[in-house]
Design a protein around this motif. Sequence first.
Motif, PDB file in Angstrom:
ATOM      1  N   VAL A  87       0.829  -1.254   0.009  1.00  0.00           N
ATOM      2  CA  VAL A  87       0.032  -0.046   0.179  1.00  0.00           C
ATOM      3  C   VAL A  87       1.011   1.302   0.034  1.00  0.00           C
ATOM      4  CG1 VAL A  87      -1.676   1.277   1.337  1.00  0.00           C
ATOM      5  CG2 VAL A  87      -1.804  -1.191   1.123  1.00  0.00           C
ATOM      6  N   LEU A  88       0.534   2.143  -0.974  1.00  0.00           N
ATOM      7  CA  LEU A  88       1.395   3.481  -0.846  1.00  0.00           C
ATOM      8  C   LEU A  88       1.148   4.139   0.459  1.00  0.00           C
ATOM      9  CD1 LEU A  88       0.563   5.349  -4.381  1.00  0.00           C
ATOM     10  CD2 LEU A  88       2.573   4.203  -3.472  1.00  0.00           C
ATOM     11  N   GLY A  89       2.359   4.500   0.786  1.00  0.00           N
ATOM     12  CA  GLY A  89       2.603   5.325   2.211  1.00  0.00           C
ATOM     13  C   GLY A  89       3.548   6.565   1.952  1.00  0.00           C
ATOM     14  N   GLY A  90       3.942   7.159   3.097  1.00  0.00           N
ATOM     15  CA  GLY A  90       4.696   8.174   2.971  1.00  0.00           C
ATOM     16  C   GLY A  90       4.190   9.616   2.936  1.00  0.00           C
ATOM     17  N   VAL A 109      -7.279  16.393  -3.532  1.00  0.00           N
ATOM     18  CA  VAL A 109      -6.723  15.926  -2.246  1.00  0.00           C
ATOM     19  C   VAL A 109      -7.852  14.955  -1.632  1.00  0.00           C
ATOM     20  CG1 VAL A 109      -6.625  16.452   0.232  1.00  0.00           C
ATOM     21  CG2 VAL A 109      -5.696  17.804  -1.451  1.00  0.00           C
ATOM     22  N   ARG A 110      -9.099  15.276  -1.927  1.00  0.00           N
ATOM     23  CA  ARG A 110     -10.225  14.336  -1.283  1.00  0.00           C
ATOM     24  C   ARG A 110     -10.192  13.173  -2.034  1.00  0.00           C
ATOM     25  NH1 ARG A 110     -14.966  13.456  -3.744  1.00  0.00           N
ATOM     26  NH2 ARG A 110     -14.903  15.268  -5.137  1.00  0.00           N
ATOM     27  N   LEU A 111     -10.084  13.102  -3.177  1.00  0.00           N
ATOM     28  CA  LEU A 111      -9.862  11.724  -4.241  1.00  0.00           C
ATOM     29  C   LEU A 111      -8.723  11.011  -3.854  1.00  0.00           C
ATOM     30  CD1 LEU A 111     -11.613  12.958  -7.488  1.00  0.00           C
ATOM     31  CD2 LEU A 111     -12.622  11.491  -5.761  1.00  0.00           C
ATOM     32  N   PHE A 112      -7.666  11.826  -3.886  1.00  0.00           N
ATOM     33  CA  PHE A 112      -6.237  10.948  -3.690  1.00  0.00           C
ATOM     34  C   PHE A 112      -6.316  10.232  -2.146  1.00  0.00           C
ATOM     35  CE2 PHE A 112      -1.850  10.427  -2.580  1.00  0.00           C
ATOM     36  CZ  PHE A 112      -1.333  10.079  -3.585  1.00  0.00           C
ATOM     37  N   HIS A 113      -6.780  11.192  -1.184  1.00  0.00           N
ATOM     38  CA  HIS A 113      -6.806  10.462   0.281  1.00  0.00           C
ATOM     39  C   HIS A 113      -7.757   9.403   0.395  1.00  0.00           C
ATOM     40  CE1 HIS A 113      -6.204  10.542   4.353  1.00  0.00           C
ATOM     41  NE2 HIS A 113      -7.645  10.468   4.619  1.00  0.00           N
ATOM     42  N   ALA A 114      -8.975   9.383  -0.359  1.00  0.00           N
ATOM     43  CA  ALA A 114      -9.791   8.144  -0.568  1.00  0.00           C
ATOM     44  C   ALA A 114      -8.989   6.977  -1.002  1.00  0.00           C
ATOM     45  CB  ALA A 114     -11.156   8.490  -1.007  1.00  0.00           C
ATOM     46  N   ALA A 115      -8.130   7.326  -2.224  1.00  0.00           N
ATOM     47  CA  ALA A 115      -7.894   6.069  -2.711  1.00  0.00           C
ATOM     48  C   ALA A 115      -6.426   5.768  -2.081  1.00  0.00           C
ATOM     49  CB  ALA A 115      -7.182   6.466  -4.219  1.00  0.00           C
ATOM     50  N   PRO A 117      -5.213   6.212   1.469  1.00  0.00           N
ATOM     51  CA  PRO A 117      -5.257   6.939   2.819  1.00  0.00           C
ATOM     52  C   PRO A 117      -3.830   6.860   3.821  1.00  0.00           C
ATOM     53  CG  PRO A 117      -6.601   4.708   2.862  1.00  0.00           C
ATOM     54  CD  PRO A 117      -5.865   4.949   1.522  1.00  0.00           C
ATOM     55  N   LYS A 118      -3.038   6.236   3.374  1.00  0.00           N
ATOM     56  CA  LYS A 118      -1.908   6.194   4.189  1.00  0.00           C
ATOM     57  C   LYS A 118      -0.763   7.161   3.648  1.00  0.00           C
ATOM     58  CE  LYS A 118      -2.314   1.322   5.749  1.00  0.00           C
ATOM     59  NZ  LYS A 118      -2.254   1.841   7.175  1.00  0.00           N
ATOM     60  N   VAL A 119      -1.131   7.902   2.546  1.00  0.00           N
ATOM     61  CA  VAL A 119      -0.142   8.795   2.095  1.00  0.00           C
ATOM     62  C   VAL A 119      -0.483  10.250   2.938  1.00  0.00           C
ATOM     63  CG1 VAL A 119       0.498  10.133  -0.018  1.00  0.00           C
ATOM     64  CG2 VAL A 119       0.109   7.751  -0.033  1.00  0.00           C
ATOM     65  N   ARG A 120       0.719  10.807   3.261  1.00  0.00           N
ATOM     66  CA  ARG A 120       0.388  12.012   3.791  1.00  0.00           C
ATOM     67  C   ARG A 120       0.535  13.185   2.672  1.00  0.00           C
ATOM     68  NH1 ARG A 120       3.787  15.920   6.141  1.00  0.00           N
ATOM     69  NH2 ARG A 120       2.829  17.192   7.806  1.00  0.00           N
ATOM     70  N   LEU A 121      -0.513  13.947   2.506  1.00  0.00           N
ATOM     71  CA  LEU A 121      -0.149  14.997   1.588  1.00  0.00           C
ATOM     72  C   LEU A 121       0.100  16.567   2.416  1.00  0.00           C
ATOM     73  CD1 LEU A 121      -3.315  14.567  -0.881  1.00  0.00           C
ATOM     74  CD2 LEU A 121      -0.789  13.864  -1.125  1.00  0.00           C
ATOM     75  N   SER A 122       1.118  17.162   1.882  1.00  0.00           N
ATOM     76  CA  SER A 122       1.840  18.280   2.616  1.00  0.00           C
ATOM     77  C   SER A 122       1.711  19.235   1.258  1.00  0.00           C
ATOM     78  CB  SER A 122       3.169  18.319   3.138  1.00  0.00           C
ATOM     79  OG  SER A 122       3.689  19.543   3.578  1.00  0.00           O
ATOM     80  N   LEU A 123       0.597  20.463   1.640  1.00  0.00           N
ATOM     81  CA  LEU A 123       0.402  21.491   0.686  1.00  0.00           C
ATOM     82  C   LEU A 123       1.157  22.920   0.998  1.00  0.00           C
ATOM     83  CD1 LEU A 123      -3.464  20.903   0.302  1.00  0.00           C
ATOM     84  CD2 LEU A 123      -1.546  19.828  -0.701  1.00  0.00           C
ATOM     85  N   HIS A 124       1.867  23.296   0.053  1.00  0.00           N
ATOM     86  CA  HIS A 124       2.663  24.593   0.198  1.00  0.00           C
ATOM     87  C   HIS A 124       2.219  25.412  -0.787  1.00  0.00           C
ATOM     88  CE1 HIS A 124       5.875  23.061   2.854  1.00  0.00           C
ATOM     89  NE2 HIS A 124       5.437  22.034   2.436  1.00  0.00           N
ATOM     90  N   THR A 125       1.731  26.887  -0.572  1.00  0.00           N
ATOM     91  CA  THR A 125       1.235  27.516  -1.271  1.00  0.00           C
ATOM     92  C   THR A 125       2.167  28.737  -1.757  1.00  0.00           C
ATOM     93  OG1 THR A 125      -1.211  27.526  -0.450  1.00  0.00           O
ATOM     94  CG2 THR A 125      -0.660  29.274  -1.680  1.00  0.00           C
ATOM     95  N   ALA A 281       5.837   5.312  -8.094  1.00  0.00           N
ATOM     96  CA  ALA A 281       4.533   4.833  -7.754  1.00  0.00           C
ATOM     97  C   ALA A 281       3.411   5.906  -7.217  1.00  0.00           C
ATOM     98  CB  ALA A 281       4.544   3.852  -6.758  1.00  0.00           C
ATOM     99  N   MET A 282       4.157   7.116  -6.481  1.00  0.00           N
ATOM    100  CA  MET A 282       3.347   7.882  -5.777  1.00  0.00           C
ATOM    101  C   MET A 282       2.948   9.133  -6.890  1.00  0.00           C
ATOM    102  SD  MET A 282       2.652   8.985  -2.489  1.00  0.00           S
ATOM    103  CE  MET A 282       4.108   8.950  -1.374  1.00  0.00           C
TER     104      MET A 282
END
Length: 311
Positions: A87-90, A109-115, A117-125, A281-282
């Motif tokens: 499972v993808l993680g990190g 973000v919503r769709l990626f997290h649903a697919a 869930p073990k991946v942490r998304l860090s967003l920088h604007t 893969a990510m």
Amino acid sequence: MDVRQLAAFRAVAQTRSITRAAAALGYSQSAVTTQIKGLESVVRARLFERRRDGVRLTASGERFLPYATRLLRLTEEARSAVAPEAVLGGTLTIGASESITTYRLPDVVRLFHAAHPKVRLSLHTFHEGPEAMVAALGRGDIDVALTHSIDPGPTGPATRRLATEELVLVATPDHALARRAAVTTEDLRSAPTLIVQSACVYDTILRTELTAVGPRVVPPLEFGTIEGVKIAALSGHGVALLPRVTVTGLLDTGALVQLPWAPAVTVASYVAWDEEQCDPAMLSAFEAVLDRVAAGWACSPACAEVGSLSA
């Protein structure tokens, strides 16, 4: 040299702080310091210097950072290769322009997290232009960049064009230009204009149009963010050129109106990444979601054909 040393080095380089790096990694500050000292001993060079505002890379550290990033990515790829069904993680660190962060990324973000869930998304604007994000990719600060740009778009890392998006010139309904049957570029030379900042792609586009008829008579007012520009426009301080998606609600309610300006200007949305830095893969998983969502970003075919600056 081991993976923990490299991870500590990259975290300190990105956060410019031993304390913040330790928090991000889940280590104690002393453990991070020990890892950095151990790495400096291995490479036989001082990698950081302490300053009052934090720590900064030395010249040796700047040269070493791309190699450390590459080694960490290769480590992740090796792990994925021996466990392809895992499972993808990190963590996936995404840099995006303000308008994309606010109006485009939530669905991604919503769709990626649903697919995944073990991946942490860090967003920088990023409020600057696309060059700032390309530089951040090169430093390893972010894994993927999503930006608006004038074609041919950002260069350097791998890039892909996603969609053509419409820009609209807006003002309050009682603005003098709103009562015109048509607004010319010459009219805008003496009109107060509201911008995010001079490096912003939207102001670059407006300046390009204005240059054809002469310099601005009235200097633009700079507000730092798109939301700041919108509030200033609502307060009657001037006109603003912004992506339609950022002002759709205000146009629908009549709080702002689209001025009848002749050029049909557009901007292109791009995704960019560093092939040596981003885990394949990510990246593949993120692109699958991005493609699904970005199909709805494009303006109408007529707008895409007429757009004078990103065709």
